[in-house]
Scaffold this motif. Structure first.
Motif, PDB file in Angstrom:
ATOM      1  N   VAL A   1      -1.441  12.607   5.646  1.00  0.00           N
ATOM      2  CA  VAL A   1      -1.069  11.208   5.397  1.00  0.00           C
ATOM      3  C   VAL A   1      -1.871  10.718   4.201  1.00  0.00           C
ATOM      4  N   SER A   2      -1.176  10.353   3.152  1.00  0.00           N
ATOM      5  CA  SER A   2      -1.822   9.895   1.923  1.00  0.00           C
ATOM      6  C   SER A   2      -1.662   8.389   1.800  1.00  0.00           C
ATOM      7  N   ILE A   3      -2.787   7.687   1.660  1.00  0.00           N
ATOM      8  CA  ILE A   3      -2.786   6.227   1.530  1.00  0.00           C
ATOM      9  C   ILE A   3      -3.453   5.864   0.217  1.00  0.00           C
ATOM     10  N   ASP A   4      -2.637   5.407  -0.721  1.00  0.00           N
ATOM     11  CA  ASP A   4      -3.123   5.089  -2.070  1.00  0.00           C
ATOM     12  C   ASP A   4      -3.924   6.253  -2.667  1.00  0.00           C
TER      13      ASP A   4
ATOM     14  N   ASP B   1       8.142   9.046   1.536  1.00  0.00           N
ATOM     15  CA  ASP B   1       7.458   7.841   1.067  1.00  0.00           C
ATOM     16  C   ASP B   1       7.791   6.693   2.011  1.00  0.00           C
TER      17      ASP B   1
ATOM     18  N   LYS C   1      -5.342  -0.774   5.150  1.00  0.00           N
ATOM     19  CA  LYS C   1      -5.632  -0.944   3.716  1.00  0.00           C
ATOM     20  C   LYS C   1      -4.886  -2.187   3.240  1.00  0.00           C
TER      21      LYS C   1
ATOM     22  N   VAL D   1      -1.436   1.410   9.291  1.00  0.00           N
ATOM     23  CA  VAL D   1      -0.736   2.666   9.567  1.00  0.00           C
ATOM     24  C   VAL D   1      -1.275   3.174  10.896  1.00  0.00           C
TER      25      VAL D   1
ATOM     26  N   THR E   1       0.836  -1.189   0.000  1.00  0.00           N
ATOM     27  CA  THR E   1       0.000   0.000   0.000  1.00  0.00           C
ATOM     28  C   THR E   1       0.879   1.250   0.000  1.00  0.00           C
ATOM     29  N   SER E   2       0.574   2.188  -0.900  1.00  0.00           N
ATOM     30  CA  SER E   2       1.356   3.411  -1.008  1.00  0.00           C
ATOM     31  C   SER E   2       1.023   4.337   0.164  1.00  0.00           C
ATOM     32  N   VAL E   3       2.044   4.776   0.898  1.00  0.00           N
ATOM     33  CA  VAL E   3       1.858   5.642   2.057  1.00  0.00           C
ATOM     34  C   VAL E   3       2.866   6.784   1.989  1.00  0.00           C
ATOM     35  N   GLN E   4       2.357   8.025   2.020  1.00  0.00           N
ATOM     36  CA  GLN E   4       3.216   9.212   2.086  1.00  0.00           C
ATOM     37  C   GLN E   4       2.796  10.059   3.280  1.00  0.00           C
TER      38      GLN E   4
ATOM     39  N   THR F   1       6.085   3.732   1.921  1.00  0.00           N
ATOM     40  CA  THR F   1       5.394   2.579   1.360  1.00  0.00           C
ATOM     41  C   THR F   1       6.096   1.301   1.793  1.00  0.00           C
TER      42      THR F   1
END
Length: 777
Positions: free
Chosen positions: A23-26, A638, A164, A169, A3-6, A640
């Motif tokens: 916090v950005s998740i996908d 990043d 996710k 997270v 899962t992409s996490v920034q 991820t």
């Protein structure tokens, strides 16, 4: 890929500034916390203003200003309209905190960053969740699950878990491991190996005070009172003050003390009324006491609730304890009381939390404390004389301008709705601007009369047809009757504004309390902000003892034009100043222990001094995990997961031949399959076309020696603990755990269970009992 996490800090890294993180998740953007400090400096919110329009959801962790203080301003100024999530106490107590902040500043300044309406708008649509409740997002956030868990710092305080595709997270700041009078400790240690953990370094260099501090705290207050002094505790509005209230209440009851205690904020009564209904959010002892004896811990017998300072001034002379907001001493009742009491050597100012950076409280907590400080004393006074006349003239001018604008806009809309007048040649239409029009059509000012009939059915020039207006009823019907649109019955804000402007009232102040509030329709107009404030406060609880004086009533109802008068004073600080840590946060040792147990794959450190952040980073790199990040403001990192995760579909043919075994809340099975694709091009597991190769047996489960010992005893085997946690079974057999218990991560890695002894009947019997504790695949 996982899962992409920034993570992008917007405020609160390498310092003690308010907390706010993106916090950005996908691609789904969470704003976690939206804090401000007691200076209310808009420059701190510049990073937030740049991303407010991209935010998809807001998560609030605590009810104090540092975690949610900027929410009303962001909603009003930045257009933040994302759904907000919190627990019920965080929502309600956060609302009261912002009310108290607004009223405290409105009393001493022309505070215009936000209004009571803005506070209402920010908090009225919050989605409230209970602890451990999984909330599944939809739309853009499809597949993401959020859940609040107990943090242990403030009532309703939250550790947020965002999941996710099986990856967690965790956002955990300001948590407390220690159990207190009104709260249990955090559940953060129950999470193991999350993909990302975002936590703070605020207390990394501090050691938690010993439990004996409570006795010192109580004895210090008692000693000051017996010497004839007063005690001031600057506190927050509805956070850590609850713990202090219970400590003082119990101490007064235990020692039968008669010194008065006052809890003084603009919303003190409402705070306690709400807290009484939040017992299920508190510690086990409080909940159990209520279940067994209906004893509510916040039915206060020794503490008087006040919502204005005049009642404190009118209290009987003598030693007293006052808990007053704000904790920073920048505004509020605590500021004024400090100025009055600071010059008396018998008095005590007792700080229970570190003051925010740059505040008067922080200055007084210096070692050694200053002997004199400069403060600004401000008060709001009504306008009189020429100032009042000038104010009223200005208000009249503004009203005339607004009325003129409204009439022009209405006229333009009317012309636009009827379109241009292209029918002047129609004999049935009279041109009212024509000089040859009949005399009875022209008014004394040369303009034509409108909305009257002349020479039969002759409409004015702006009419579209020589007939009465006709409106077609286009209502929709179904089998049950006319279809109703609920939006048609909603009272809009502009309608409420208009209604508030048209209502005139006279305020009769006699027995003036929030529970006994009388309005008479004669006199001054009600300001809507004031009405909303009264509406919210009066709805919180019916039995309110605090009464408002004329000054407080004028402040809340805003009935009189006023101004703020300020003057600077030099205050000689002769009173005793003491700081005792009642912040309710885990100390450095507890933080390190918890992080080692949780053992995240990646760790992000925020909120703490540069020294504390660097110290905790070096410790975690050595003892917790190899991936530790300390981003700067607006720096996107990043985090991820490095794991390769794929979504696959289990085919019906495969599952029809699988035998699952129950393991707690899950069902497990060993599967041999081939990876294929479905018609929709999705990965799928299919039965293998060739016989499955043999595999080694797998034991699934977690054996605890303390549980296994009584099990063996029940089977007639003599068993006892030997050195190193091993079990001595009978005379010859020993069972012990070996492996990676001492590795980074606090022993979360795989371990082996070794049976030592001769191959005899007891050996095989004990081995079979050991296998029975696991699931064999």
């Amino acid at each position: 890929m996982g899962t992409s996490v920034q993570v992008t800090p917007l405020c609160g890294v390498f310092n003690e500034n308010p907390l706010s993180y993106l916090v950005s998740i996908d691609g789904f953007n969470f704003l976690i916390d939206c804090g401000w400090n007691d200076h209310f400096d808009p420059s701190l919110l510049q990073p937030l203003s740049k991303v407010a329009s991209t935010i998809d959801a807001v998560l609030l962790s605590h009810s104090d200003t540092l975690h949610l203080g900027a929410l009303p301003y962001a909603v009003k100024q930045f257009g933040l309209n994302a759904p907000v999530f919190s627990t019920e106490p965080v929502n309600r107590l956060g609302l009261l905190t912002m009310y108290d902040q607004f009223l405290s500043r409105r009393q001493v300044s022309d505070f215009e960053l936000f209004t009571l309406d803005d506070i209402d708008s920010a908090f009225q649509n919050v989605t409230r969740l209970t602890y451990s409740q999984n909330y599944h997002l939809s739309g853009k956030g499809e597949g993401i699950v959020i859940a609040p868990h107990m943090a242990g710092h403030l009532l309703g305080g939250t550790v947020w878990k965002i999941t996710k595709d099986g990856e967690d997270v965790i956002y955990a700041v300001d948590y407390n491991r220690r159990k207190e009078k009104h709260l249990n400790g955090t559940v953060l240690e129950s999470f193991v190996r999350p993909a990302v953990l975002i936590t703070d370094a605020y207390n990394a260099l501090n050691n938690q005070p010993p439990r004996q501090q409570r006795e010192i705290f109580q004895d210090t207050i008692s000693k000051t009172l017996k010497a004839g002094g007063n005690v001031l505790l600057p506190v927050d509005t509805a956070g850590r003050v609850l713990e202090l209230i219970l400590i003082l209440e119990d101490y007064w009851a235990e020692h039968s003390l008669n010194y008065p205690i006052y809890f003084l904020t603009y919303v003190a009564s409402s705070t306690i009324d709400y807290v009484k209904s939040f017992l299920e959010w508190m510690g086990d002892a409080i909940a159990k006491s209520f279940e067994t004896s209906r004893d509510n811990a916040f039915l206060l017998n020794h503490i008087t609730l006040l919502i204005n300072k005049s009642e404190l001034d009118n209290a009987p002379d003598g030693p007293k304890v006052v808990l007053a907001s704000m904790a920073s001493l920048e505004a509020g009742f605590s500021h004024d009381i400090f100025v009055e009491w600071a010059s008396d050597v018998k008095n005590l100012v007792l700080f229970t939390e570190r003051g925010q950076f740059g505040t008067l409280a922080r200055l007084l907590q210096a070692d050694p404390p200053p002997k004199a400080v400069k403060v600004t004393m401000s008060t709001r006074v009504p306008l009189v004389g020429e100032e009042l006349i000038a104010y009223e003239e200005e208000q009249n001018r503004l009203k005339k301008e607004e009325a003129l604008k409204a009439s022009l806009i209405k006229e333009e809309e009317s012309k636009a709705s009827h379109g241009p007048d292209n029918d002047l040649n129609d004999p049935m239409i009279v041109d009212t601007n024509n000089a040859h029009a009949p005399l009875d059509v022209v008014d004394p000012h040369g303009g034509g009369f409108r909305d009257i009939f002349i020479d039969g059915f002759v409409p004015p020039s702006t009419s579209v047809a020589p007939m009465f207006p006709f409106y077609d009823n286009t209502s929709e019907w179904d089998d049950f009757g006319e279809v109703i649109n609920p939006d048609d019955y909603v009272i809009k804000d502009e309608d409420m504004d208009q209604a508030a402007m048209n209502v005139s009232v006279h305020l009769e102040i006699c027995d003036f309390s929030l529970a006994n509030f009388t309005l008479h329709l004669v006199g001054n107009s009600v300001h809507r902000d004031a009405f909303c404030m009264y509406r919210e406060l009066s709805s919180f609880g019916g039995n309110v003892d605090g009464k408002l004086d004329e000054a407080a009533a004028s402040l809340i109802l805003d009935t009189k034009p006023s101004k703020v008068v300020s003057n600077e004073l030099t205050v000689q600080v002769k009173c005793l100043l003491i700081y005792m840590d009642y912040e309710g946060r885990a100390d450095g040792r507890s933080i390190k222990t918890i992080l080692a147990h949780v053992a995240p794959l990646k760790l992000v450190l925020v909120h703490g001094s540069a020294e504390a952040t660097e110290h905790l980073k070096q410790h975690c790199l050595k003892h917790v995990c190899p991936h530790v990040f300390t981003p700067q403001i607006e720096e996107t990192i990043d985090v991820t997961s490095d794991l390769c995760a794929y979504k696959v579909q289990l085919s019906e043919k495969l599952m029809s031949n699988v035998l699952c075994k129950k393991l707690g809340d899950y069902e497990i099975a060993w599967v041999d399959a081939e990876v294929g694709k479905t018609e929709s091009d999705m990965l799928s597991l299919l039965p293998i076309s060739t016989p499955a190769p043999p595999h080694k047996s797998v034991l699934v489960g977690d054996l605890k020696m303390a549980d296994f010992k009584p099990f063996l005893s029940s089977k007639g085997i003599q068993v006892e603990f030997a050195g190193g946690g091993a079990l001595r079974c009978g005379e010859y057999i020993t069972i012990r755990k070996v492996g990676q218990a001492g590795q980074k991560g606090g022993g979360s890695g795989p371990q082996q269970i070794v049976i030592e002894g001769p191959l005899c009947e007891d050996y095989y019997k004990i081995r079979d009992y050991l296998y029975s504790q696991f699931y064999l695949l």
